[in-house]
Design an enzyme around this catalytic site. Structure first.
Site, PDB file in Angstrom:
ATOM      1  N   PRO A  51       0.786  -1.229   0.000  1.00 28.49           N
ATOM      2  CA  PRO A  51       0.000   0.000   0.000  1.00 28.49           C
ATOM      3  C   PRO A  51       0.829   1.295   0.000  1.00 28.49           C
ATOM      4  CG  PRO A  51      -0.150  -1.117   2.119  1.00 28.49           C
ATOM      5  CD  PRO A  51       0.504  -2.072   1.167  1.00 28.49           C
ATOM      6  N   ASN A  52       0.318   2.231  -0.750  1.00 28.56           N
ATOM      7  CA  ASN A  52       0.876   3.599  -0.851  1.00 28.56           C
ATOM      8  C   ASN A  52       2.159   3.691  -1.660  1.00 28.56           C
ATOM      9  OD1 ASN A  52      -1.151   4.954   0.775  1.00 28.56           O
ATOM     10  ND2 ASN A  52      -0.309   3.774   2.461  1.00 28.56           N
ATOM     11  N   ARG A  61       4.434  11.078  -2.167  1.00 31.30           N
ATOM     12  CA  ARG A  61       4.418  10.934  -0.701  1.00 31.30           C
ATOM     13  C   ARG A  61       5.821  11.179  -0.112  1.00 31.30           C
ATOM     14  NH1 ARG A  61       4.813   4.512   0.901  1.00 31.30           N
ATOM     15  NH2 ARG A  61       4.274   5.317   2.938  1.00 31.30           N
ATOM     16  N   TYR A  83      11.188   8.882   0.832  1.00 29.53           N
ATOM     17  CA  TYR A  83      11.090   7.863  -0.224  1.00 29.53           C
ATOM     18  C   TYR A  83      11.663   8.308  -1.573  1.00 29.53           C
ATOM     19  CZ  TYR A  83       8.022   5.734   3.216  1.00 29.53           C
ATOM     20  OH  TYR A  83       7.527   5.187   4.378  1.00 29.53           O
ATOM     21  N   ASN A  86       7.988  -5.633  -1.079  1.00 26.24           N
ATOM     22  CA  ASN A  86       7.963  -4.500  -0.157  1.00 26.24           C
ATOM     23  C   ASN A  86       6.521  -4.432   0.352  1.00 26.24           C
ATOM     24  OD1 ASN A  86       7.882  -2.133   1.232  1.00 26.24           O
ATOM     25  ND2 ASN A  86       8.977  -0.910  -0.301  1.00 26.24           N
ATOM     26  N   ALA A  96       3.340  -0.782   4.743  1.00 25.38           N
ATOM     27  CA  ALA A  96       2.858  -0.780   6.139  1.00 25.38           C
ATOM     28  C   ALA A  96       2.489  -2.182   6.618  1.00 25.38           C
ATOM     29  CB  ALA A  96       1.667   0.157   6.265  1.00 25.38           C
ATOM     30  N   HIS A  98       4.599  -4.476   9.056  1.00 22.96           N
ATOM     31  CA  HIS A  98       4.661  -4.359  10.509  1.00 22.96           C
ATOM     32  C   HIS A  98       3.557  -5.118  11.236  1.00 22.96           C
ATOM     33  CE1 HIS A  98       7.592  -1.482   9.216  1.00 22.96           C
ATOM     34  NE2 HIS A  98       6.656  -0.728   8.629  1.00 22.96           N
ATOM     35  N   GLU A 126      12.882  -9.271   1.248  1.00 21.60           N
ATOM     36  CA  GLU A 126      12.072  -8.108   1.635  1.00 21.60           C
ATOM     37  C   GLU A 126      12.877  -6.842   1.384  1.00 21.60           C
ATOM     38  OE1 GLU A 126       9.573  -8.366   5.197  1.00 21.60           O
ATOM     39  OE2 GLU A 126      10.608  -6.578   5.919  1.00 21.60           O
ATOM     40  N   HIS A 143      12.848  -2.519   1.636  1.00 24.17           N
ATOM     41  CA  HIS A 143      12.252  -1.247   2.059  1.00 24.17           C
ATOM     42  C   HIS A 143      13.110  -0.120   1.516  1.00 24.17           C
ATOM     43  CE1 HIS A 143       9.452  -3.264   4.613  1.00 24.17           C
ATOM     44  NE2 HIS A 143      10.454  -4.020   5.040  1.00 24.17           N
ATOM     45  N   SER A 152      13.171   2.958   2.655  1.00 25.13           N
ATOM     46  CA  SER A 152      13.737   3.692   3.796  1.00 25.13           C
ATOM     47  C   SER A 152      14.359   2.709   4.784  1.00 25.13           C
ATOM     48  CB  SER A 152      12.632   4.490   4.501  1.00 25.13           C
ATOM     49  OG  SER A 152      11.688   3.598   5.097  1.00 25.13           O
ATOM     50  N   ARG A 207      13.652   4.586  12.057  1.00 27.37           N
ATOM     51  CA  ARG A 207      12.441   5.421  12.061  1.00 27.37           C
ATOM     52  C   ARG A 207      11.626   5.155  13.341  1.00 27.37           C
ATOM     53  NH1 ARG A 207       9.578   4.973   6.396  1.00 27.37           N
ATOM     54  NH2 ARG A 207       8.442   6.760   7.310  1.00 27.37           N
ATOM     55  N   ARG A 258       7.907   0.832  13.190  1.00 28.41           N
ATOM     56  CA  ARG A 258       8.435   0.372  11.889  1.00 28.41           C
ATOM     57  C   ARG A 258       9.621  -0.576  12.047  1.00 28.41           C
ATOM     58  NH1 ARG A 258       5.795   3.657   8.064  1.00 28.41           N
ATOM     59  NH2 ARG A 258       5.355   5.686   8.950  1.00 28.41           N
TER      60      ARG A 258
HETATM   61  C1  DQA Z   1       8.333   1.134   3.488  1.00 27.28           C
HETATM   62  C2  DQA Z   1       8.466   1.381   4.997  1.00 27.28           C
HETATM   63  C3  DQA Z   1       7.137   1.158   5.692  1.00 27.28           C
HETATM   64  O1  DQA Z   1       7.267   1.392   7.088  1.00 27.28           O
HETATM   65  C4  DQA Z   1       6.094   2.114   5.155  1.00 27.28           C
HETATM   66  O2  DQA Z   1       4.843   1.867   5.750  1.00 27.28           O
HETATM   67  C5  DQA Z   1       6.006   2.103   3.670  1.00 27.28           C
HETATM   68  C6  DQA Z   1       7.232   1.972   2.883  1.00 27.28           C
HETATM   69  C7  DQA Z   1       9.640   1.460   2.742  1.00 27.28           C
HETATM   70  O3  DQA Z   1       9.746   1.045   1.575  1.00 27.28           O
HETATM   71  O4  DQA Z   1      10.517   2.129   3.269  1.00 27.28           O
HETATM   72  O5  DQA Z   1       4.939   2.295   3.107  1.00 27.28           O
HETATM   73  O6  DQA Z   1       8.054  -0.243   3.284  1.00 27.28           O
END
Ligand code: DQA
Length: 146
Positions: A9-10, A17, A22, A73, A76, A79, A97, A99, A101, A106, A110
């Site tokens: 998501p996102n 964002r 990011y 990836n 959210a 977590h 996996e 990420h 960031s 953080r 997270r």
């Molecule tokens: C993320 C880190 C997650 O905590 C966050 O919710 C994301 C992106 C990352 O790629 O750094 O949506 O997975």
């Protein structure tokens, strides 16, 4: 070799964002970046994104018997999604996996990944290049452990 990239998501909001976290690259350019790297490495790739947990579970289930590796990836869902953890454990496809960031630098919530347990390893904090590193790692692991 066929690799599936699953983005949660996102991540479709990349480039819009929280750019300081990011980066500026938008989602379309991220997909192209991964596809170009895959083509250079002579790997077949499919890149999918969903904002819906159950859809991600189905995407992982459908990878069974089709893909040799997964780069995920879970965003959210990393977590707290036991459903995605269970899906990864069900198919037992070598998974890395990623990420963008550094989740360990953080907020406390997270720092915990429930999905990493089902993965060979985790790459985080290296920006979108992490996806390419994961691709290289999956190839390397396949060649070394086959
Ligand atoms: C993320 C880190 C997650 O905590 C966050 O919710 C994301 C992106 C990352 O790629 O750094 O949506 O997975």
């Amino acid at each position: 070799m066929k690799i599936l990239v699953v983005n949660g998501p996102n991540l479709n909001m990349l480039g819009v964002r929280e750019k300081s976290i990011y980066g500026n690259t938008n989602y379309k350019d991220l997909v192209k970046y991964i596809e170009d790297a895959a083509s250079e490495l002579s790997v077949e790739i499919e890149v999918l994104q969903s904002n819906i947990e159950g859809e991600i579970v189905t995407i992982i289930q459908n990878a069974y018997g089709v893909f040799d590796g997964i780069i995920i990836n879970p965003a959210a869902y990393t977590h707290y999604s036991i459903a995605i953890l269970d899906a990864l454990k069900s198919v037992r496809i070598p998974t890395i996996e990623v990420h963008i960031s550094n989740i360990h630098a953080r907020e406390d919530f997270r720092k915990k990944s429930v999905t990493a347990e089902a993965c060979i390893g985790q790459i985080c904090g290296l920006g979108i290049h992490g996806y390419v590193l994961a691709l290289q790692a999956l190839i390397n692991i396949k060649n070394n452990f086959a």
